[in-house]
Design a protein around this motif. Structure first.
Motif, PDB file in Angstrom:
ATOM      1  N   TYR A  40     -55.349  45.056 -51.944  1.00  0.00           N
ATOM      2  CA  TYR A  40     -54.539  45.420 -50.837  1.00  0.00           C
ATOM      3  C   TYR A  40     -53.161  46.233 -51.094  1.00  0.00           C
ATOM      4  O   TYR A  40     -53.168  46.200 -52.426  1.00  0.00           O
ATOM      5  N   LEU A  83     -52.475  37.531 -44.456  1.00  0.00           N
ATOM      6  CA  LEU A  83     -53.649  38.177 -43.560  1.00  0.00           C
ATOM      7  C   LEU A  83     -52.952  38.858 -42.372  1.00  0.00           C
ATOM      8  O   LEU A  83     -53.715  39.590 -41.849  1.00  0.00           O
ATOM      9  N   ILE A  84     -51.754  38.629 -42.194  1.00  0.00           N
ATOM     10  CA  ILE A  84     -51.095  39.280 -40.646  1.00  0.00           C
ATOM     11  C   ILE A  84     -51.982  39.471 -39.701  1.00  0.00           C
ATOM     12  O   ILE A  84     -52.804  40.405 -39.414  1.00  0.00           O
ATOM     13  N   THR A  87     -52.767  40.633 -33.339  1.00  0.00           N
ATOM     14  CA  THR A  87     -53.643  41.201 -32.461  1.00  0.00           C
ATOM     15  C   THR A  87     -53.246  41.088 -30.885  1.00  0.00           C
ATOM     16  O   THR A  87     -52.586  40.365 -30.677  1.00  0.00           O
ATOM     17  N   SER A  88     -54.136  41.588 -30.133  1.00  0.00           N
ATOM     18  CA  SER A  88     -53.850  41.401 -28.472  1.00  0.00           C
ATOM     19  C   SER A  88     -55.155  42.010 -27.769  1.00  0.00           C
ATOM     20  O   SER A  88     -55.790  42.454 -28.589  1.00  0.00           O
ATOM     21  N   ARG A  91     -55.829  46.295 -27.002  1.00  0.00           N
ATOM     22  CA  ARG A  91     -54.597  46.922 -27.910  1.00  0.00           C
ATOM     23  C   ARG A  91     -55.042  48.308 -27.825  1.00  0.00           C
ATOM     24  O   ARG A  91     -56.163  48.824 -28.055  1.00  0.00           O
ATOM     25  N   GLY A 123     -62.873  41.573 -39.241  1.00  0.00           N
ATOM     26  CA  GLY A 123     -61.308  41.445 -39.370  1.00  0.00           C
ATOM     27  C   GLY A 123     -60.944  41.270 -37.571  1.00  0.00           C
ATOM     28  O   GLY A 123     -59.892  41.746 -37.231  1.00  0.00           O
ATOM     29  N   SER A 125     -59.770  38.481 -36.282  1.00  0.00           N
ATOM     30  CA  SER A 125     -58.397  37.871 -35.934  1.00  0.00           C
ATOM     31  C   SER A 125     -58.559  36.698 -35.006  1.00  0.00           C
ATOM     32  O   SER A 125     -59.794  36.096 -35.372  1.00  0.00           O
ATOM     33  N   ASP A 156     -64.209  37.092 -39.922  1.00  0.00           N
ATOM     34  CA  ASP A 156     -62.672  37.095 -40.432  1.00  0.00           C
ATOM     35  C   ASP A 156     -62.746  36.411 -41.679  1.00  0.00           C
ATOM     36  O   ASP A 156     -63.621  35.696 -42.230  1.00  0.00           O
ATOM     37  N   GLN A 209     -66.377  36.033 -43.266  1.00  0.00           N
ATOM     38  CA  GLN A 209     -67.053  36.960 -44.059  1.00  0.00           C
ATOM     39  C   GLN A 209     -65.763  37.780 -44.545  1.00  0.00           C
ATOM     40  O   GLN A 209     -64.874  37.986 -44.163  1.00  0.00           O
ATOM     41  N   LEU A 211     -64.892  41.115 -46.063  1.00  0.00           N
ATOM     42  CA  LEU A 211     -65.496  42.569 -45.713  1.00  0.00           C
ATOM     43  C   LEU A 211     -65.549  43.267 -47.210  1.00  0.00           C
ATOM     44  O   LEU A 211     -66.453  44.196 -47.354  1.00  0.00           O
ATOM     45  N   ALA A 212     -64.967  42.956 -48.143  1.00  0.00           N
ATOM     46  CA  ALA A 212     -64.686  43.456 -49.400  1.00  0.00           C
ATOM     47  C   ALA A 212     -65.857  43.096 -50.362  1.00  0.00           C
ATOM     48  O   ALA A 212     -66.168  43.889 -51.265  1.00  0.00           O
ATOM     49  N   ARG A 226     -60.621  47.552 -36.556  1.00  0.00           N
ATOM     50  CA  ARG A 226     -59.502  48.127 -36.393  1.00  0.00           C
ATOM     51  C   ARG A 226     -58.357  47.624 -36.771  1.00  0.00           C
ATOM     52  O   ARG A 226     -58.320  46.192 -36.916  1.00  0.00           O
ATOM     53  N   VAL A 228     -57.620  46.920 -39.839  1.00  0.00           N
ATOM     54  CA  VAL A 228     -57.836  46.126 -41.160  1.00  0.00           C
ATOM     55  C   VAL A 228     -57.735  46.732 -42.220  1.00  0.00           C
ATOM     56  O   VAL A 228     -56.931  46.534 -43.338  1.00  0.00           O
ATOM     57  N   TYR A 231     -54.495  47.948 -44.356  1.00  0.00           N
ATOM     58  CA  TYR A 231     -53.621  46.786 -45.261  1.00  0.00           C
ATOM     59  C   TYR A 231     -54.240  47.102 -46.606  1.00  0.00           C
ATOM     60  O   TYR A 231     -53.811  46.549 -47.707  1.00  0.00           O
ATOM     61  N   GLU A 520     -46.515  45.671 -37.787  1.00  0.00           N
ATOM     62  CA  GLU A 520     -47.038  44.515 -37.417  1.00  0.00           C
ATOM     63  C   GLU A 520     -46.277  43.258 -38.040  1.00  0.00           C
ATOM     64  O   GLU A 520     -46.279  42.112 -37.422  1.00  0.00           O
TER      65      GLU A 520
HETATM   66  C1  SAM Z   1     -53.868  42.968 -38.155  1.00  0.00           C
HETATM   67  S1  SAM Z   1     -55.081  42.102 -38.168  1.00  0.00           S
HETATM   68  C2  SAM Z   1     -56.234  43.046 -36.959  1.00  0.00           C
HETATM   69  C3  SAM Z   1     -57.101  42.222 -35.795  1.00  0.00           C
HETATM   70  C4  SAM Z   1     -57.824  43.116 -34.848  1.00  0.00           C
HETATM   71  N1  SAM Z   1     -58.776  43.775 -35.516  1.00  0.00           N
HETATM   72  C5  SAM Z   1     -57.121  44.064 -33.994  1.00  0.00           C
HETATM   73  O1  SAM Z   1     -56.911  45.226 -34.124  1.00  0.00           O
HETATM   74  O2  SAM Z   1     -56.278  43.736 -32.926  1.00  0.00           O
HETATM   75  C6  SAM Z   1     -56.012  42.390 -39.478  1.00  0.00           C
HETATM   76  C7  SAM Z   1     -57.120  41.245 -39.624  1.00  0.00           C
HETATM   77  O3  SAM Z   1     -58.085  41.451 -40.753  1.00  0.00           O
HETATM   78  C8  SAM Z   1     -58.335  40.464 -41.390  1.00  0.00           C
HETATM   79  N2  SAM Z   1     -58.876  40.737 -42.668  1.00  0.00           N
HETATM   80  C9  SAM Z   1     -58.117  41.249 -43.755  1.00  0.00           C
HETATM   81  N3  SAM Z   1     -58.825  41.438 -44.948  1.00  0.00           N
HETATM   82  C10 SAM Z   1     -60.113  41.170 -44.700  1.00  0.00           C
HETATM   83  C11 SAM Z   1     -61.318  41.213 -45.256  1.00  0.00           C
HETATM   84  N4  SAM Z   1     -61.272  41.625 -46.635  1.00  0.00           N
HETATM   85  N5  SAM Z   1     -62.429  40.731 -44.646  1.00  0.00           N
HETATM   86  C12 SAM Z   1     -62.270  40.389 -43.261  1.00  0.00           C
HETATM   87  N6  SAM Z   1     -61.287  40.243 -42.638  1.00  0.00           N
HETATM   88  C13 SAM Z   1     -60.170  40.762 -43.344  1.00  0.00           C
HETATM   89  C14 SAM Z   1     -57.151  39.461 -41.506  1.00  0.00           C
HETATM   90  O4  SAM Z   1     -57.449  38.255 -41.619  1.00  0.00           O
HETATM   91  C15 SAM Z   1     -56.566  39.964 -39.973  1.00  0.00           C
HETATM   92  O5  SAM Z   1     -57.188  38.908 -39.176  1.00  0.00           O
END
Ligand code: SAM
Length: 654
Positions: A40, A83-84, A87-88, A91, A123, A125, A156, A209, A211-212, A226, A228, A231, A520
């Motif tokens: 990250y 994890l930040i 969200t809303s 958005r 991701g 959230s 997520d 799940q 993603l990586a 979006r 994700v 970071y 954020e």
């Molecule tokens: C800033 S939030 C974005 C939420 C939403 N996608 C939005 O745009 O409003 C980032 C999200 O990505 C998730 N995340 C980060 N790394 C991830 C991964 N490797 N696999 C799945 N989710 C991941 C975090 O847990 C977090 O809930």
């Protein structure tokens, strides 16, 4: 694209390496969550750790590591912090509207009526994004919605976040992001908030799940990922984008956050709406990491068996066999003239040039075909199908005549253009024809000798013609070579300015991503501060109420003797008015005769002793004056508390 296995270690500079302690923290996080945060963005991770250290009042990273080792709940808190989950709903509303006007129409244009629409939101959230997409889709489908099958997968990293998303209950403040019409139609009013209605919750499947490293969903029409990737390091982004390409149906849509792009993967996705970060998948082989492919294939096999048609499609099998056996030598090429498919025996027309391996058709055809093909392609791109007969091609030191035909392939999903190029040896029919005449004529006329000399003449003429063509061809080749060199140098100049522009662009993109992620983070910090503020004002009002309802004169003073707070009863006894807050108590002339207050207070501060005096007011009423140290929650002495107890009234009551 470098393809990585799950345990492969990418380039050192992409990882957070400099600090062994930091790596130990990653190890603890990995043990707790199975998520590897070393890919990250270092800035974000370090800021989150610093924040946790501040909250735990720890100022050394090593000490924080020890704390993490002893407190599993802190590892969990750090994991959630990293994890930040900002969200809303809706958005960037314009981008969500663009789903309705750009993305969904493109998806529906290539969907059969009975085929479900499949969407994946990695991701996700706490679910606001996925429910926003579901709402937009239902609005887009309108009356067709009840007859359309919809499958939405939302994933997520954290089980806790997913449970919240699954419940779909949000505070009343979400009404600021959702129109009243949508609130009425898609939400249910519950105590202290709104819950997304059951119909929508039923079409979304939430799952944990990563993603990586976990296998993706497949056969998707839309992936909305979006905010994700902002970071993640470049290495991780480069691993994920081909995965999305792989998981999407032909012509499928990728929807990214406002500061995210497909980066260097322009060959996998074309922008459909650049401003709103909506991309469409280009039709080509996905460069997907092998570990994913293996798992995906296993999954596909099961599905193929389960859905295998009972009757064989004989027509299709027959067509394939015939095609294999009789298809003319031909190739399919893309817009950049790269061969994507071969048919039949193309060997007689191809002769790859020495040098770097390539599938570019112009570098693979035999000498003589380059120029004609290049010109014909320009024409085909402009005007459609092109046929060219009698192209002289060098073979085994001689020349042969070749015909070819280029036809654009229509209706390819994803907008990429492809062409079918069919080759044919022109002299094959010329050779065969005289042979046939000869065998038919021989027994009847016996004029073989005369025909032979005629053939010899014909041969000579052809040879001369060939020589002339060869010379002409050579001059064209020379001409082309000089043009080519000029073009190449111009091209190199353009390329270098292009690279400069691209690197500036990338720097800007990274700066933008950093800004967005910091933004954020600030939003979460802000939310926390707001919560604490609310708590504080609650405690404050509790304290004020308590003090006003206590019928005892109480005064709180700081170490500097200044008055901080007093009860209404103290106003009378000590002769105080509200504006005395902040003044030294020694400046006040109380209505009671006190001992030397300054001395007494200083003694309590120094010795921490509780002192008690009997004092009288001007009406000869007696009080017991107690001076005790003021202790803060973390046990520091920060002044004194003076309490005056009315002795006369007490005695009278007793
Ligand atoms: C800033 S939030 C974005 C939420 C939403 N996608 C939005 O745009 O409003 C980032 C999200 O990505 C998730 N995340 C980060 N790394 C991830 C991964 N490797 N696999 C799945 N989710 C991941 C975090 O847990 C977090 O809930």
């Amino acid at each position: 694209v470098k393809v990585l296995g799950p345990d492969e270690r990418p380039e050192a500079e992409e990882r957070i390496t400099p600090d062994a302690t930091l790596n130990k923290i990653f190890f603890l996080l990995r043990n707790f969550s199975r998520v590897d945060f070393s890919f990250y963005k270092p800035g974000t991770i370090k800021r989150r750790i610093t924040r946790r250290m501040f909250l735990r009042k720890i100022d050394k990273l090593e000490a924080y590591l020890q704390y993490l080792r002893r407190h599993r709940d802190e590892v969990e808190a750090l994991f959630n912090d990293v994890l930040i989950n900002v969200t809303s709903f809706f958005r960037e509303p314009d981008s969500f509207e663009a789903l309705k006007t750009v993305a969904f129409p493109a998806i529906m244009a290539q969907k059969g009526a009975d085929v479900p629409i499949r969407i994946w939101v990695p991701g996700c959230s706490t679910g606001e994004e996925v429910y926003s997409i579901a709402i937009i889709l239902l609005e887009f489908l309108g009356e067709k919605a009840p007859n359309t099958q919809i499958q939405i997968f939302a994933t997520d990293l954290s089980e806790g976040i997913i449970s919240k998303a699954r419940a779909g209950i949000y505070p009343e403040s979400v009404a600021m992001d959702i129109s009243s019409e949508r609130l009425r139609r898609f939400f249910l009013k519950v105590e202290n908030g709104y819950q997304i209605n059951k119909h929508i919750r039923d079409i979304v499947v939430f799952e944990k799940q990563d993603l990586a490293k976990d296998p993706p969903f497949s056969k998707l029409d839309l992936i909305s990922c979006r905010n994700v990737m902002i970071y993640m390091s470049q290495v991780l982004q480069k691993r994920i984008l081909p995965l999305f390409h792989y998981a999407l149906n032909p012509g499928g849509i990728l929807f990214l956050g406002s500061s995210e792009t497909v980066g260097g993967f322009g060959e996998l996705f074309v922008p459909l709406d650049k401003k709103n970060r909506i991309y469409t998948k280009k039709t080509m082989q996905s460069p997907v990491p092998l570990d994913f492919v293996a798992r995906f294939h296993a999954d596909q096999e099961i599905r193929v068996n389960a859905e295998a048609p009972k009757t064989l499609d004989l027509q299709k099998i027959g067509e394939q066999m015939l095609l294999y056996r009789y298809s003319p030598p031909s190739v399919i090429v893309n817009d950049r003239l790269e061969i994507v498919q071969f048919f039949g025996q193309t060997g007689p027309f191809l002769d790859p040039l020495p040098g770097d391996a390539t599938l570019n058709l112009l570098r693979m055809v035999k000498t003589g075909l380059h120029l004609e093909l290049r010109v014909a392609f320009q024409k085909a791109k402009r005007d459609g199908a092109v046929r060219k007969d009698g192209v002289l091609v060098q073979e085994d030191g001689g020349l042969k005549t070749v015909n070819f035909e280029i036809s654009p392939i229509k209706n390819i999903p994803g907008g990429e253009r492809y062409y079918l190029v069919v080759f044919e040896e022109a002299n094959r029919s010329i050779i065969e024809e005289p042979k046939k005449n000869k065998t038919q004529a021989a027994p009847a006329t016996k004029t073989g000798k005369r025909e032979m000399s005629q053939l010899e003449l014909e041969n000579k003429r052809l040879k001369e013609e060939l020589d002339a063509s060869r010379e002409y061809l050579q001059s064209i080749i020379e001409e082309q070579r000089t043009t080519n060199e000029e073009l190449r140098s111009a091209n190199e100049e353009i390329q270098s300015s292009n690279e400069e522009l691209q690197s500036i662009n990338e720097e800007l993109e990274t700066a933008k991503e950093e800004l967005q992620s910091t933004n954020e983070e600030l939003t979460t910090v802000n939310e926390e501060l707001q919560n604490r503020n609310e708590e504080l004002s609650k405690v404050n009002s509790d304290l004020s109420n308590l003090l006003s309802s206590v019928n005892i004169p109480i005064i709180m003073l700081g170490n500097d003797f200044r008055i901080r707070r007093f009860t209404p009863m103290a106003e009378k006894v000590m002769n105080l008015i509200p504006s005395d807050v902040g003044r030294p108590v020694t400046d006040v002339k109380p209505n009671v005769k006190t001992p030397d207050l300054r001395k007494a207070i200083q003694r309590t501060i120094d010795s921490l002793e509780i002192q008690e005096f009997r004092v009288e007011d001007n009406d000869k009423k007696s009080y017991s004056m107690r001076i005790r140290p003021y202790r803060t929650l973390d046990n520091k002495i920060d002044g004194v508390v003076i309490v005056l107890l009315d002795i006369d009234t007490r005695r009278a009551k007793a």
